[in-house]
Design an enzyme around this catalytic site. Sequence first.
Site, mmCIF file in Angstrom:
data_model
loop_
_atom_site.group_PDB
_atom_site.id
_atom_site.type_symbol
_atom_site.label_atom_id
_atom_site.label_comp_id
_atom_site.label_asym_id
_atom_site.label_seq_id
_atom_site.Cartn_x
_atom_site.Cartn_y
_atom_site.Cartn_z
ATOM 1 C CB CYS A 136 -0.723 0.043 1.498
ATOM 2 S SG CYS A 136 -2.005 1.351 1.434
ATOM 3 C CB CYS A 191 -2.094 4.813 4.183
ATOM 4 S SG CYS A 191 -3.891 3.985 3.487
ATOM 5 C CB SER A 192 -0.455 1.014 6.731
ATOM 6 O OG SER A 192 -2.096 1.373 7.123
ATOM 7 C CB CYS A 193 -5.249 -0.472 2.411
ATOM 8 S SG CYS A 193 -5.545 0.711 2.263
#
Lengths: 222, 107, 111
Positions: A115, A118-120
């Site tokens: 991702c 962000c941090s999906c």
Amino acid sequence: MAHTEHAHDHGHEPLVIEDDAGNLEGLHLIEAVQAVLARKGLISAGEIMLEIQAIEAPGRHLGARIVARAWSDPAYKQRLLENGKNGAAELGIKVGEAQLEVVENAPGVHNLVVCTLCSCYPRSILGQPPSWYISKAYRARAVREPARVLEEFGVDLPEGTVIRVHDSNADLRYLVLPERPKGTEGMSEEALAELVTRDSMIGVARLGTEAASSSQTAREPN
Amino acid sequence: MRGYHDIGGNAAGPVPKLELPWLFWEKKVEAIRNLLGDGTRRLISLDELRHGFESFGVEKYKRYSFYRRRLEAVIDTLEVKGVLTRGEVDAELARIRREWEDGESHG
Amino acid sequence: MADGERIPARFQVGERVAVLELNKAGHVRTPHYIRGRAGEIIEFVGYFLNPEDLSVGITSGPVYPLYRVRFLLKDLWPDYARNPGDELCIEVYDHWLASPASESMNSTRAE
């Protein structure tokens, strides 16, 4: 008021890590937010503890069950690839995100998930993402030089293998279906699930020679 | 206009293959954010949270750790929505610190 | 527009598309590195609330078509030297896409 000089960012270090003082400050700050919200009647301590239990529950084991079933049952695999959320639901695993896209490794095709924004991450299946997954270096480089990133993880792809990078940027979450290791014919689904590592379901590891040895099975700290 | 979080393709060093433990306060940040965004409260969506740390300035983004960013964005968003103020949080924080320090010195 | 109203899907699986450079401020989910680049629709995912609206607290209104789009890495990075078949798959909302014919592909990319 936030004292953050102890939050380490060593120039080139692509991950900001709190030291003990930073962690204590984080703890006190979230306790303060909780106290304000509780006083306003918006949230209770009991609800928070239940939610913490809920987010602690997923992990490698859920993804591994899905993978092992897909290896064992071709019809299931087909349904899983068509609709990952329904496939997970067949095993009683609830996907909290909008949709789960299962992407299949095959001879000549290797999938990798990142991702960049962000941090999906498929949290309802695999739990929280590992620290390196949220690092600037992984996010920045996985879409530009995936083979080099894979090499750093010890994955040396055969010549000619197509790399398929999935940037998990919107409403889908991705789970890699690794190739079934050779020499596992006749193994039970439960035994197969033990072979599946978290990293193989992100795409930064391949299951192979170590299949015979269960000592390589990754266990998450959580 | 390119956000400071929009880093796909940037040059960077080796991936730090760290496996840090998930700490209690970090879990609490996630749990509270989830609850604030659930169907009964609908106070902060995931996109609002992201918007919060994507717009609170590159200095904060670089300085704060992953969960601290999210915590700061939760507070900012709740303040914008009139749910609470930084002043209220600071007052509680001061009380919690006093109690902590008392506990440290007496215990 | 009414709640839940569907913005019509303009593209089909297999169609070539170009990613627009909309220069939108605020929270967007279309990363810079695919803007101005051409790819192919590989899947229609469904209709979703626009994250650009959700990020500012607008939780109602129309839903937007979302697609998975595939790019060749060599089309994203001019110096990409590995397998020319290596791919990048990503989700893009309908309003960020155009037909390549209507876009001058390389001129839209603003660095």
